[in-house]
Design a protein around this motif. Structure first.
Motif, mmCIF file in Angstrom:
data_model
loop_
_atom_site.group_PDB
_atom_site.id
_atom_site.type_symbol
_atom_site.label_atom_id
_atom_site.label_comp_id
_atom_site.label_asym_id
_atom_site.label_seq_id
_atom_site.Cartn_x
_atom_site.Cartn_y
_atom_site.Cartn_z
ATOM 1 N N GLU A 108 -5.892 -0.603 20.030
ATOM 2 C CA GLU A 108 -5.876 -0.574 18.566
ATOM 3 C C GLU A 108 -5.621 0.820 18.001
ATOM 4 O OE1 GLU A 108 -10.287 -1.058 19.810
ATOM 5 O OE2 GLU A 108 -8.344 -1.804 20.436
ATOM 6 N N GLY A 109 -5.277 1.776 18.858
ATOM 7 C CA GLY A 109 -4.887 3.102 18.377
ATOM 8 C C GLY A 109 -6.012 3.911 17.781
ATOM 9 N N THR A 110 -7.223 3.772 18.328
ATOM 10 C CA THR A 110 -8.381 4.455 17.749
ATOM 11 C C THR A 110 -8.210 5.967 17.744
ATOM 12 O OG1 THR A 110 -9.803 2.672 18.550
ATOM 13 C CG2 THR A 110 -10.879 4.712 17.861
ATOM 14 N N MET A 111 -7.774 6.522 18.859
ATOM 15 C CA MET A 111 -7.626 7.975 18.943
ATOM 16 C C MET A 111 -6.596 8.474 17.932
ATOM 17 S SD MET A 111 -6.362 10.272 22.184
ATOM 18 C CE MET A 111 -5.514 11.837 21.924
ATOM 19 N N ALA A 112 -5.448 7.816 17.874
ATOM 20 C CA ALA A 112 -4.381 8.247 16.971
ATOM 21 C C ALA A 112 -4.830 8.132 15.517
ATOM 22 C CB ALA A 112 -3.126 7.411 17.212
ATOM 23 N N ARG A 113 -5.424 7.001 15.174
ATOM 24 C CA ARG A 113 -5.891 6.803 13.799
ATOM 25 C C ARG A 113 -6.953 7.829 13.422
ATOM 26 N NH1 ARG A 113 -7.255 1.918 10.228
ATOM 27 N NH2 ARG A 113 -8.623 2.894 8.714
ATOM 28 N N THR A 114 -7.890 8.098 14.339
ATOM 29 C CA THR A 114 -8.950 9.073 14.088
ATOM 30 C C THR A 114 -8.357 10.449 13.809
ATOM 31 O OG1 THR A 114 -10.540 7.871 15.460
ATOM 32 C CG2 THR A 114 -10.971 10.205 15.085
ATOM 33 N N LEU A 115 -7.358 10.842 14.602
ATOM 34 C CA LEU A 115 -6.715 12.146 14.398
ATOM 35 C C LEU A 115 -6.021 12.218 13.039
ATOM 36 C CD1 LEU A 115 -5.249 12.878 17.944
ATOM 37 C CD2 LEU A 115 -6.954 14.240 16.718
ATOM 38 N N SER A 116 -5.351 11.154 12.643
ATOM 39 C CA SER A 116 -4.664 11.155 11.352
ATOM 40 C C SER A 116 -5.660 11.245 10.199
ATOM 41 C CB SER A 116 -3.815 9.888 11.210
ATOM 42 O OG SER A 116 -2.728 9.903 12.116
ATOM 43 N N GLU A 117 -6.744 10.494 10.292
ATOM 44 C CA GLU A 117 -7.763 10.517 9.236
ATOM 45 C C GLU A 117 -8.475 11.861 9.172
ATOM 46 O OE1 GLU A 117 -10.335 7.174 8.288
ATOM 47 O OE2 GLU A 117 -9.431 6.087 9.960
ATOM 48 N N LEU A 118 -8.923 12.332 10.321
ATOM 49 C CA LEU A 118 -9.742 13.541 10.356
ATOM 50 C C LEU A 118 -8.947 14.785 9.970
ATOM 51 C CD1 LEU A 118 -12.735 13.959 11.010
ATOM 52 C CD2 LEU A 118 -12.070 14.621 13.329
#
Length: 332
Positions: A108-118
């Protein structure tokens, strides 16, 4: 890329979207493979600064069904994912313009999404999975403005697809980072062609990150490391009968598409001047490769020490061996 039709046909026959299709769909939907407790980062193994604490917290809040299954299956893979994300986040601080990250295979792309948000959009990301169930988890917390998701296998995401999609066109010029996370081993052992295909998306001087499960030179070593994983770690999250069921239904098929570390470094060496190992957990390793030594060294310098107990680490001598290998390749 020469022989593209043959390569695409090879990928279309891959277990990931054939024999293993139902397993991945059910796990991504939370219908099976759910751990008895949610895996959590052992913060004692990572630095204690505020940036990393924020990353770990947001990552935990954004995880979906498959991520919880995955991180309960591989010893200290969750800590390694946060360690990698932390390094990319700090790397981005050295660049005035936003960085781009392509993550193929992180469910579900957790790492990628987290980086974009953070990062507040300073890291723009694209995740990729054949499963619509993973996309459903990706958008469960709303659609982040700097993170996108492609529903489809990695070999169907071409430059033409990127350019023709309004949401994805911003990535058509390529990515600064590409992460392949246990994806290639679900299709075939053809690492040279797999890397060649995905490299069409990597910017000049970009960094290619690999996380894969590798065959050992000695088959008995491979088996012992599997036993350690299953009984020393995985049993914390899954009943023994479920561990055995997955071994028969999934891991035996996946084994046929695994390669040795030596074969992987040879495949990476066909495309990159520099490739180093950054993490090892039993039969799993992380590698980082680039044709720009300065960029690669900057990424490596941002990494904290591996967050894993020593008893799971076996490949400690590979760093020197393979920097020598990379140097030999440059002289050819």
């Amino acid at each position: 890329m020469r022989g593209l039709d043959g390569f695409l046909a090879e990928c279309d026959r891959g277990p990931r979207i054939n024999e293993l299709k139902d397993f991945f769909a059910a796990t991504a939907a939370g219908q099976s493979g759910v751990p008895i407790r949610k895996p959590a980062v052992d913060t004692r193994l990572l630095p204690g600064d505020d940036l990393l604490r924020g990353l770990v917290g947001l990552h935990a809040a954004r995880q979906g069904f498959f991520d919880q299954h995955y991180h309960g299956s591989i010893p200290y893979r969750l800590e390694e994912e946060c360690r990698m994300a932390y390094a990319v986040l700090k790397y981005a601080r050295y660049h005035e313009v936003p960085l781009s990250l392509y993550s193929l295979g992180t469910a579900e792309g957790t790492m990628a999404r987290t980086l974009s948000e953070l990062s507040g959009g300073k890291i723009r990301s694209l995740s990729c999975s054949p499963n619509a169930e993973n996309y459903k988890c990706f958008v469960a917390y709303g659609e982040p403005p700097a993170a996108e998701f492609f529903v489809g296998p990695f070999h169907r995401l071409t430059k033409d697809v990127l350019s023709s999609d309004v949401r994805l066109a911003k990535f058509a010029s390529g990515f600064d980072f590409i992460l392949e996370d246990t994806t290639f081993q679900m299709y075939s052992p053809n690492r040279v062609k797999q890397i060649e295909f995905v490299m069409q998306h990597l910017k000049e001087g970009g960094i290619f990150l690999f996380v894969e499960k590798f065959r050992a030179v000695d088959e008995n070593d491979y088996k012992r490391r599997e036993w350690q994983k299953d009984f020393g770690f995985k049993a914390r999250y899954f009943p023994q009968d479920e561990i055995e069921k997955k071994k028969d239904a999934v891991l035996k098929i996946m084994f046929n598409n695994e390669v040795t570390l030596g074969e992987m470094f040879h495949a990476a060496g066909a495309h990159f001047n520099h490739c180093v190992m950054t993490w090892n957990s039993g039969n799993f390793c992380s590698l980082a490769a680039s044709n720009n030594r300065e960029n690669l060294n900057l990424y490596l310098s941002q990494m904290a020490d591996p967050a894993i107990p020593n008893e799971y680490v076996y490949e400690t001598s590979l760093y020197q061996a393979n920097t020598d290998y990379a140097a030999a390749l440059q002289q050819k």
